[in-house]
Design a protein around this motif. Sequence first.
Motif, PDB file in Angstrom:
ATOM      1  N   GLY A 120     -52.565   4.145   3.970  1.00 58.38           N
ATOM      2  CA  GLY A 120     -53.232   3.773   5.211  1.00 58.38           C
ATOM      3  C   GLY A 120     -52.698   2.515   5.866  1.00 58.38           C
ATOM      4  N   LEU A 121     -51.466   2.139   5.563  1.00 60.85           N
ATOM      5  CA  LEU A 121     -50.909   0.924   6.155  1.00 60.85           C
ATOM      6  C   LEU A 121     -50.462   1.170   7.593  1.00 60.85           C
ATOM      7  CD1 LEU A 121     -48.651  -0.482   3.286  1.00 60.85           C
ATOM      8  CD2 LEU A 121     -50.960  -1.165   3.917  1.00 60.85           C
ATOM      9  N   PRO A 122     -50.589   0.161   8.445  1.00 57.17           N
ATOM     10  CA  PRO A 122     -50.081   0.280   9.814  1.00 57.17           C
ATOM     11  C   PRO A 122     -48.554   0.193   9.813  1.00 57.17           C
ATOM     12  CG  PRO A 122     -51.015  -1.895   9.456  1.00 57.17           C
ATOM     13  CD  PRO A 122     -51.294  -1.102   8.214  1.00 57.17           C
ATOM     14  N   PHE A 123     -47.936   0.687  10.877  1.00 57.98           N
ATOM     15  CA  PHE A 123     -46.487   0.737  10.938  1.00 57.98           C
ATOM     16  C   PHE A 123     -45.842  -0.649  10.923  1.00 57.98           C
ATOM     17  CE2 PHE A 123     -47.553   4.971  12.654  1.00 57.98           C
ATOM     18  CZ  PHE A 123     -46.924   5.716  11.671  1.00 57.98           C
ATOM     19  N   ALA A 124     -46.532  -1.656  11.412  1.00 58.30           N
ATOM     20  CA  ALA A 124     -45.976  -3.015  11.370  1.00 58.30           C
ATOM     21  C   ALA A 124     -45.776  -3.473   9.927  1.00 58.30           C
ATOM     22  CB  ALA A 124     -46.891  -3.978  12.118  1.00 58.30           C
ATOM     23  N   GLU A 125     -46.718  -3.169   9.056  1.00 55.68           N
ATOM     24  CA  GLU A 125     -46.582  -3.548   7.646  1.00 55.68           C
ATOM     25  C   GLU A 125     -45.556  -2.670   6.937  1.00 55.68           C
ATOM     26  OE1 GLU A 125     -50.191  -4.190   5.419  1.00 55.68           O
ATOM     27  OE2 GLU A 125     -51.202  -4.921   7.215  1.00 55.68           O
ATOM     28  N   ILE A 126     -45.505  -1.401   7.296  1.00 55.50           N
ATOM     29  CA  ILE A 126     -44.527  -0.487   6.701  1.00 55.50           C
ATOM     30  C   ILE A 126     -43.118  -0.951   7.062  1.00 55.50           C
ATOM     31  CG2 ILE A 126     -43.650   1.878   6.714  1.00 55.50           C
ATOM     32  CD1 ILE A 126     -46.583   2.768   7.250  1.00 55.50           C
ATOM     33  N   ALA A 127     -42.944  -1.404   8.297  1.00 62.09           N
ATOM     34  CA  ALA A 127     -41.636  -1.891   8.741  1.00 62.09           C
ATOM     35  C   ALA A 127     -41.171  -3.044   7.858  1.00 62.09           C
ATOM     36  CB  ALA A 127     -41.704  -2.328  10.199  1.00 62.09           C
ATOM     37  N   GLY A 128     -42.076  -3.924   7.507  1.00 61.66           N
ATOM     38  CA  GLY A 128     -41.727  -5.034   6.621  1.00 61.66           C
ATOM     39  C   GLY A 128     -41.298  -4.557   5.240  1.00 61.66           C
ATOM     40  N   LEU A 129     -41.969  -3.539   4.734  1.00 61.78           N
ATOM     41  CA  LEU A 129     -41.617  -2.997   3.421  1.00 61.78           C
ATOM     42  C   LEU A 129     -40.270  -2.283   3.433  1.00 61.78           C
ATOM     43  CD1 LEU A 129     -45.055  -1.488   2.343  1.00 61.78           C
ATOM     44  CD2 LEU A 129     -43.910  -3.456   1.319  1.00 61.78           C
ATOM     45  N   LEU A 130     -40.006  -1.570   4.525  1.00 59.50           N
ATOM     46  CA  LEU A 130     -38.786  -0.772   4.607  1.00 59.50           C
ATOM     47  C   LEU A 130     -37.608  -1.541   5.196  1.00 59.50           C
ATOM     48  CD1 LEU A 130     -40.200   2.677   5.812  1.00 59.50           C
ATOM     49  CD2 LEU A 130     -39.761   1.886   3.482  1.00 59.50           C
ATOM     50  N   GLY A 131     -37.873  -2.712   5.750  1.00 65.72           N
ATOM     51  CA  GLY A 131     -36.801  -3.501   6.336  1.00 65.72           C
ATOM     52  C   GLY A 131     -36.303  -2.973   7.664  1.00 65.72           C
ATOM     53  N   ASN A 132     -37.236  -2.431   8.456  1.00 66.67           N
ATOM     54  CA  ASN A 132     -36.850  -1.950   9.781  1.00 66.67           C
ATOM     55  C   ASN A 132     -37.932  -2.328  10.782  1.00 66.67           C
ATOM     56  OD1 ASN A 132     -38.868  -0.054   9.261  1.00 66.67           O
ATOM     57  ND2 ASN A 132     -37.455   1.620   8.888  1.00 66.67           N
ATOM     58  N   SER A 133     -37.854  -1.794  11.984  1.00 62.40           N
ATOM     59  CA  SER A 133     -38.832  -2.117  13.028  1.00 62.40           C
ATOM     60  C   SER A 133     -40.044  -1.189  12.914  1.00 62.40           C
ATOM     61  CB  SER A 133     -38.195  -1.950  14.402  1.00 62.40           C
ATOM     62  OG  SER A 133     -37.953  -0.565  14.652  1.00 62.40           O
ATOM     63  N   PRO A 134     -41.174  -1.571  13.531  1.00 60.31           N
ATOM     64  CA  PRO A 134     -42.332  -0.668  13.535  1.00 60.31           C
ATOM     65  C   PRO A 134     -42.019   0.687  14.174  1.00 60.31           C
ATOM     66  CG  PRO A 134     -43.025  -2.873  14.125  1.00 60.31           C
ATOM     67  CD  PRO A 134     -41.514  -2.882  14.067  1.00 60.31           C
ATOM     68  N   ASP A 135     -41.187   0.678  15.230  1.00 61.53           N
ATOM     69  CA  ASP A 135     -40.815   1.955  15.855  1.00 61.53           C
ATOM     70  C   ASP A 135     -39.995   2.827  14.899  1.00 61.53           C
ATOM     71  OD1 ASP A 135     -42.143   1.388  18.212  1.00 61.53           O
ATOM     72  OD2 ASP A 135     -40.361   0.556  19.193  1.00 61.53           O
ATOM     73  N   ALA A 136     -39.096   2.205  14.148  1.00 60.14           N
ATOM     74  CA  ALA A 136     -38.292   2.961  13.183  1.00 60.14           C
ATOM     75  C   ALA A 136     -39.174   3.486  12.050  1.00 60.14           C
ATOM     76  CB  ALA A 136     -37.170   2.092  12.632  1.00 60.14           C
ATOM     77  N   ALA A 137     -40.157   2.689  11.636  1.00 58.05           N
ATOM     78  CA  ALA A 137     -41.082   3.143  10.595  1.00 58.05           C
ATOM     79  C   ALA A 137     -41.913   4.333  11.099  1.00 58.05           C
ATOM     80  CB  ALA A 137     -41.995   1.997  10.168  1.00 58.05           C
ATOM     81  N   ARG A 138     -42.377   4.242  12.323  1.00 62.68           N
ATOM     82  CA  ARG A 138     -43.141   5.343  12.924  1.00 62.68           C
ATOM     83  C   ARG A 138     -42.281   6.605  13.012  1.00 62.68           C
ATOM     84  NH1 ARG A 138     -47.495   4.670  15.928  1.00 62.68           N
ATOM     85  NH2 ARG A 138     -46.956   2.525  16.402  1.00 62.68           N
TER      86      ARG A 138
END
Length: 158
Positions: A120-138
């Motif tokens: 249930g993490l938001p894309f902004a936090e996922i981006a930090g985990l994956l090392g990319n932008s929120p748009d790329a995570a989405r």
Amino acid sequence: MRPFEDVVAEHGPTVLRVCRAVIGPVDAEDAWSETFLSALRAYPDLPADANVEAWLVTIAHRRALDVGRANARRPAPVDAVPERPAVRGDPADGHPELWAALEALPTKQRQAVAYHHIAGLPFAEIAGLLGNSPDAARRACADGLKKLRSLYREESLP
């Protein structure tokens, strides 16, 4: 601050699902244990207003990758070479085809799907985990879901 046992009881199932999604059901329990060992050491210094679930998912992500890397380097002796590859699925969860389809996704897509739809993490936090932008995570999450739907349908049909 809440007792750590309460944190484990509340967030343990989510952390286990994330570990399963990141490295598969076989190694997930090791990653789960490593996550909570690391969290236990850092828990006293955690700010009172911290998002505990997001903090644990971040630790789980790192520990799952560590466990996966360690296991990949370790040789696995066998008595005889199997005739066909073993199917990795957790029979206990009743959905081995779903886990197999999830494992077939590219790493970033699998992780984005797990972090967003399981933890249930938001894309902004996922981006930090994956090392990319929120748009790329989405995008990775959307692409992963699309591929997961097609893989799961194909594998689950008779």
